[in-house]
Design a protein around this motif. Structure first.
Motif, PDB file in Angstrom:
ATOM      1  N   GLU A  24      20.664  26.872  11.574  1.00 46.70           N
ATOM      2  CA  GLU A  24      21.560  27.999  11.352  1.00 46.70           C
ATOM      3  C   GLU A  24      22.637  27.947  12.443  1.00 46.70           C
ATOM      4  O   GLU A  24      22.412  27.402  13.525  1.00 46.70           O
ATOM      5  N   PHE A  30      29.164  30.457  17.087  1.00 47.95           N
ATOM      6  CA  PHE A  30      29.951  31.549  16.513  1.00 47.95           C
ATOM      7  C   PHE A  30      30.884  32.148  17.564  1.00 47.95           C
ATOM      8  O   PHE A  30      32.013  32.521  17.270  1.00 47.95           O
ATOM      9  N   HIS A  49      23.762  36.450  14.138  1.00 48.81           N
ATOM     10  CA  HIS A  49      23.271  37.371  13.117  1.00 48.81           C
ATOM     11  C   HIS A  49      24.061  38.674  13.188  1.00 48.81           C
ATOM     12  O   HIS A  49      24.888  38.861  14.075  1.00 48.81           O
ATOM     13  N   LEU A  51      26.091  39.523  10.849  1.00 40.94           N
ATOM     14  CA  LEU A  51      27.410  39.158  10.344  1.00 40.94           C
ATOM     15  C   LEU A  51      27.628  39.681   8.936  1.00 40.94           C
ATOM     16  O   LEU A  51      26.765  39.533   8.077  1.00 40.94           O
ATOM     17  N   ALA A  56      31.359  35.620   8.055  1.00 41.90           N
ATOM     18  CA  ALA A  56      30.776  34.287   7.843  1.00 41.90           C
ATOM     19  C   ALA A  56      31.801  33.375   7.184  1.00 41.90           C
ATOM     20  O   ALA A  56      31.977  32.219   7.591  1.00 41.90           O
ATOM     21  N   TYR A  59      34.473  32.373   9.625  1.00 42.89           N
ATOM     22  CA  TYR A  59      33.998  31.345  10.553  1.00 42.89           C
ATOM     23  C   TYR A  59      34.159  29.949   9.947  1.00 42.89           C
ATOM     24  O   TYR A  59      34.681  29.042  10.597  1.00 42.89           O
ATOM     25  N   LEU A  73      30.583  27.786   3.108  1.00 40.88           N
ATOM     26  CA  LEU A  73      29.257  28.373   2.950  1.00 40.88           C
ATOM     27  C   LEU A  73      28.551  27.646   1.815  1.00 40.88           C
ATOM     28  O   LEU A  73      29.190  27.215   0.851  1.00 40.88           O
ATOM     29  N   GLU A 151      20.642  33.902   5.070  1.00 40.12           N
ATOM     30  CA  GLU A 151      21.922  33.195   5.184  1.00 40.12           C
ATOM     31  C   GLU A 151      22.861  33.574   4.048  1.00 40.12           C
ATOM     32  O   GLU A 151      22.426  33.748   2.907  1.00 40.12           O
ATOM     33  N   TRP A 152      24.141  33.689   4.384  1.00 40.97           N
ATOM     34  CA  TRP A 152      25.151  33.994   3.375  1.00 40.97           C
ATOM     35  C   TRP A 152      25.380  32.782   2.492  1.00 40.97           C
ATOM     36  O   TRP A 152      25.438  31.653   2.975  1.00 40.97           O
ATOM     37  N   GLY A 186      22.686  35.679   8.930  1.00 34.18           N
ATOM     38  CA  GLY A 186      23.581  34.757   9.617  1.00 34.18           C
ATOM     39  C   GLY A 186      24.139  33.762   8.618  1.00 34.18           C
ATOM     40  O   GLY A 186      24.389  34.113   7.469  1.00 34.18           O
ATOM     41  N   LEU A 187      24.313  32.504   9.049  1.00 34.66           N
ATOM     42  CA  LEU A 187      24.860  31.521   8.136  1.00 34.66           C
ATOM     43  C   LEU A 187      24.464  30.103   8.518  1.00 34.66           C
ATOM     44  O   LEU A 187      24.067  29.835   9.644  1.00 34.66           O
TER      45      LEU A 187
END
Length: 193
Positions: A24, A30, A49, A51, A56, A59, A73, A151-152, A186-187
């Motif tokens: 992650e 980030f 996290h 987010l 996301a 980012y 993503l 996660e997104w 998070g992502l």
């Protein structure tokens, strides 16, 4: 790992089509994008996290611009496939904290207790739990696919949180889990080749 001077997530290539973050996105990674993102001392390697989906997305857009590479993503289907093939045997979920797989009633009680603690008390540095293995026990290792933070991911309806977090029950016989709270979302990145 750095690319064009920018701190970037480590990626691994799975099969012929998917290059994905091994971990992650960390708080340190980030924070390279958002200088105001809080990184308490000693937690740089914990997952970013809390987010919102738009942060996301911003980012990965920023990461693409900084590196000249196409980051994005993952889709919900990519995360589902990653989860099915790579989820580790002991992810950071309520089952880890309880030491057993809770029933739905036990989970409700456990979740209520876990929710009383700050999110930081539940998260672990990325890669702390054993990684899952690919088909037939081979392939590159990917960590925290179904635990630590949700996660997104891109879906037909936009961007939605996917997979388990440190607050999510992983019992297919239990009632459907609620959408993971943003505080534990998070992502992970995908790098298009």
């Amino acid at each position: 790992m750095r690319a064009n001077g920018t701190l970037v997530p480590e990626t691994v290539t799975l099969g012929d089509t998917l290059t994905v973050g091994r971990f992650e996105v960390t708080r340190a990674q980030f924070r390279a994008y958002d200088a105001d993102f809080e990184v308490p001392s000693g937690t740089a390697e914990y997952p970013a996290h809390g987010l919102a989906a738009d942060r996301a997305q911003a980012y990965v857009d920023w990461l693409s611009e900084q590196t000249g590479r196409n980051y994005r993503l993952p889709t919900a289907a990519e995360l589902a496939a990653l989860k099915a093939a790579r989820a580790g045997p002991s992810e950071n979920t309520p089952a880890y904290w309880a030491g057993f797989t809770p029933t739905p009633d036990e989970y409700r009680r456990l979740r209520a207790r876990l929710a009383q603690h700050p999110t930081e008390a539940l998260l672990m540095p990325v890669g702390s739990r054993p990684a899952g293995h690919g088909p037939n026990g081979g392939g590159p290792l990917v960590y925290d696919v179904d635990g630590n933070v949700a996660e997104w991911a891109r879906t037909a309806d936009g961007i939605e949180a996917q997979n388990a977090s440190a607050l999510t029950l992983k019992n297919p016989k239990a009632e459907p889990a609620p959408t993971p709270p943003r505080r534990v979302t998070g992502l992970r990145v995908v790098l298009d080749r």
